[in-house]
Design a protein around this motif. Sequence first.
Motif, PDB file in Angstrom:
ATOM      1  N   GLU A 148       0.840  -1.205   0.000  1.00  9.42           N
ATOM      2  CA  GLU A 148       0.000   0.000   0.000  1.00  9.42           C
ATOM      3  C   GLU A 148       0.875   1.256   0.000  1.00  9.42           C
ATOM      4  N   LYS A 149       1.926   1.246   0.840  1.00  9.79           N
ATOM      5  CA  LYS A 149       2.832   2.401   0.912  1.00  9.79           C
ATOM      6  C   LYS A 149       3.548   2.606  -0.415  1.00  9.79           C
ATOM      7  N   LEU A 150       3.964   1.499  -1.036  1.00  5.69           N
ATOM      8  CA  LEU A 150       4.658   1.603  -2.331  1.00  5.69           C
ATOM      9  C   LEU A 150       3.733   2.193  -3.401  1.00  5.69           C
ATOM     10  N   ALA A 151       2.451   1.808  -3.326  1.00  7.28           N
ATOM     11  CA  ALA A 151       1.467   2.345  -4.274  1.00  7.28           C
ATOM     12  C   ALA A 151       1.294   3.844  -4.061  1.00  7.28           C
ATOM     13  N   GLU A 152       1.323   4.250  -2.768  1.00  6.05           N
ATOM     14  CA  GLU A 152       1.187   5.670  -2.442  1.00  6.05           C
ATOM     15  C   GLU A 152       2.415   6.447  -2.942  1.00  6.05           C
ATOM     16  N   ILE A 153       3.596   5.854  -2.762  1.00  6.64           N
ATOM     17  CA  ILE A 153       4.832   6.509  -3.213  1.00  6.64           C
ATOM     18  C   ILE A 153       4.826   6.650  -4.741  1.00  6.64           C
ATOM     19  N   THR A 154       4.340   5.606  -5.427  1.00  5.62           N
ATOM     20  CA  THR A 154       4.242   5.662  -6.883  1.00  5.62           C
ATOM     21  C   THR A 154       3.294   6.778  -7.316  1.00  5.62           C
ATOM     22  N   LYS A 155       2.167   6.915  -6.584  1.00  2.00           N
ATOM     23  CA  LYS A 155       1.200   7.983  -6.884  1.00  2.00           C
ATOM     24  C   LYS A 155       1.861   9.355  -6.672  1.00  2.00           C
ATOM     25  N   ALA A 156       2.635   9.491  -5.570  1.00  2.00           N
ATOM     26  CA  ALA A 156       3.332  10.753  -5.284  1.00  2.00           C
ATOM     27  C   ALA A 156       4.373  11.057  -6.357  1.00  2.00           C
ATOM     28  N   ALA A 157       5.051  10.011  -6.839  1.00  2.00           N
ATOM     29  CA  ALA A 157       6.053  10.192  -7.892  1.00  2.00           C
ATOM     30  C   ALA A 157       5.402  10.718  -9.162  1.00  2.00           C
ATOM     31  N   GLU A 158       4.238  10.147  -9.494  1.00  2.00           N
ATOM     32  CA  GLU A 158       3.488  10.583 -10.689  1.00  2.00           C
ATOM     33  C   GLU A 158       3.013  12.023 -10.566  1.00  2.00           C
ATOM     34  N   THR A 159       2.649  12.403  -9.325  1.00  2.00           N
ATOM     35  CA  THR A 159       2.013  13.697  -9.084  1.00  2.00           C
ATOM     36  C   THR A 159       3.030  14.810  -8.892  1.00  2.00           C
ATOM     37  N   LEU A 160       4.061  14.515  -8.086  1.00  2.00           N
ATOM     38  CA  LEU A 160       4.954  15.578  -7.618  1.00  2.00           C
ATOM     39  C   LEU A 160       6.391  15.428  -8.110  1.00  2.00           C
ATOM     40  N   LEU A 161       6.931  14.203  -8.049  1.00  2.00           N
ATOM     41  CA  LEU A 161       8.362  14.036  -8.301  1.00  2.00           C
ATOM     42  C   LEU A 161       8.701  14.012  -9.786  1.00  2.00           C
ATOM     43  N   ALA A 162       7.815  13.464 -10.590  1.00  2.00           N
ATOM     44  CA  ALA A 162       8.079  13.373 -12.026  1.00  2.00           C
ATOM     45  C   ALA A 162       6.943  14.006 -12.812  1.00  2.00           C
ATOM     46  N   ASN A 163       7.247  14.427 -14.011  1.00  2.00           N
ATOM     47  CA  ASN A 163       6.233  14.875 -14.964  1.00  2.00           C
ATOM     48  C   ASN A 163       6.086  13.757 -15.984  1.00  2.00           C
ATOM     49  N   PRO A 164       5.017  12.937 -15.853  1.00  2.00           N
ATOM     50  CA  PRO A 164       4.903  11.738 -16.705  1.00  2.00           C
ATOM     51  C   PRO A 164       4.808  12.036 -18.200  1.00  2.00           C
ATOM     52  N   VAL A 165       4.568  13.293 -18.563  1.00  2.00           N
ATOM     53  CA  VAL A 165       4.513  13.640 -19.992  1.00  2.00           C
ATOM     54  C   VAL A 165       5.919  13.556 -20.602  1.00  2.00           C
ATOM     55  N   ILE A 166       6.918  13.988 -19.853  1.00  2.00           N
ATOM     56  CA  ILE A 166       8.274  14.027 -20.414  1.00  2.00           C
ATOM     57  C   ILE A 166       9.264  13.139 -19.648  1.00  2.00           C
ATOM     58  N   GLU A 167       8.850  12.612 -18.490  1.00  2.00           N
ATOM     59  CA  GLU A 167       9.792  11.854 -17.660  1.00  2.00           C
ATOM     60  C   GLU A 167       9.271  10.452 -17.328  1.00  2.00           C
ATOM     61  N   THR A 168      10.198   9.547 -17.099  1.00  2.00           N
ATOM     62  CA  THR A 168       9.856   8.226 -16.564  1.00  2.00           C
ATOM     63  C   THR A 168      10.467   8.132 -15.169  1.00  2.00           C
ATOM     64  N   PHE A 169       9.900   7.259 -14.334  1.00  2.00           N
ATOM     65  CA  PHE A 169      10.485   7.102 -13.007  1.00  2.00           C
ATOM     66  C   PHE A 169      10.461   5.642 -12.583  1.00  2.00           C
ATOM     67  N   VAL A 170      11.360   5.315 -11.657  1.00  2.00           N
ATOM     68  CA  VAL A 170      11.450   3.969 -11.101  1.00  2.00           C
ATOM     69  C   VAL A 170      11.449   4.103  -9.586  1.00  2.00           C
ATOM     70  N   VAL A 171      10.623   3.294  -8.899  1.00  2.00           N
ATOM     71  CA  VAL A 171      10.582   3.290  -7.433  1.00  2.00           C
ATOM     72  C   VAL A 171      11.305   2.035  -6.957  1.00  2.00           C
ATOM     73  N   LYS A 172      12.293   2.211  -6.056  1.00  2.00           N
ATOM     74  CA  LYS A 172      13.072   1.075  -5.561  1.00  2.00           C
ATOM     75  C   LYS A 172      13.173   1.128  -4.045  1.00  2.00           C
ATOM     76  N   VAL A 173      13.061  -0.020  -3.384  1.00  2.00           N
ATOM     77  CA  VAL A 173      13.290  -0.099  -1.946  1.00  2.00           C
ATOM     78  C   VAL A 173      14.741  -0.508  -1.741  1.00  2.00           C
ATOM     79  N   GLU A 174      15.505   0.274  -0.958  1.00  2.00           N
ATOM     80  CA  GLU A 174      16.929  -0.037  -0.743  1.00  2.00           C
ATOM     81  C   GLU A 174      17.102  -0.945   0.469  1.00  2.00           C
ATOM     82  N   ASN A 175      17.977  -1.913   0.341  1.00  2.00           N
ATOM     83  CA  ASN A 175      18.315  -2.909   1.386  1.00  2.00           C
ATOM     84  C   ASN A 175      17.128  -3.747   1.869  1.00  2.00           C
TER      85      ASN A 175
END
Lengths: 90, 90
Positions: free
Chosen positions: B63-90
């Motif tokens: 659920e948290k990962l889905a929320e982070i992905t939603k935040a990435a789409e909304t705030l961190l990246a501009n999906p029109v011109i950018e792609t993004f990858v969400v990764k959990v470290e360690n």
Amino acid sequence: MTELTGPTNTTKVVVDVMLKPEILDPQGQAVSAALPRLGFNFASSVRQGKRFEIEVEGEVTVEKLAEITKAAETLLANPVIETFVVKVEN
Amino acid sequence: MTELTGPTNTTKVVVDVMLKPEILDPQGQAVSAALPRLGFNFASSVRQGKRFEIEVEGEVTVEKLAEITKAAETLLANPVIETFVVKVEN
């Protein structure tokens, strides 16, 4: 005959550059402050850095990696305030 | 009693944001042009993107990962011109 060097002949090397933990990160703070305003409450802290994707011709040798590390120190990162990690992808 | 929540209780989630391959990347081109001037000839292409390191309290659930992905789409990246990858470290 000309040799065709497409993306299959290159290796991707990634250099991740982040501000040192003791250095203030206004961009990360702005993101951190914006998330709860948008209804996202998962983050306790956000740091923003840079990612460089470098396509290297042929195999990535130890010598090439050393050269990339030197370039990261010189051009991609400011070692006074930033740390960096060099990674070979795939 | 107050609970101490140090870095040991958090998980680092990384969001890497890159411009789509078809989008012009002037920052990457500037780095690509500067490298040979400094004597570095390893790179056939350089793309520059953003890296977000997000500290998440407790375990990273689906659920948290889905929320982070939603935040990435909304705030961190501009999906029109950018792609993004969400990764959990360690």
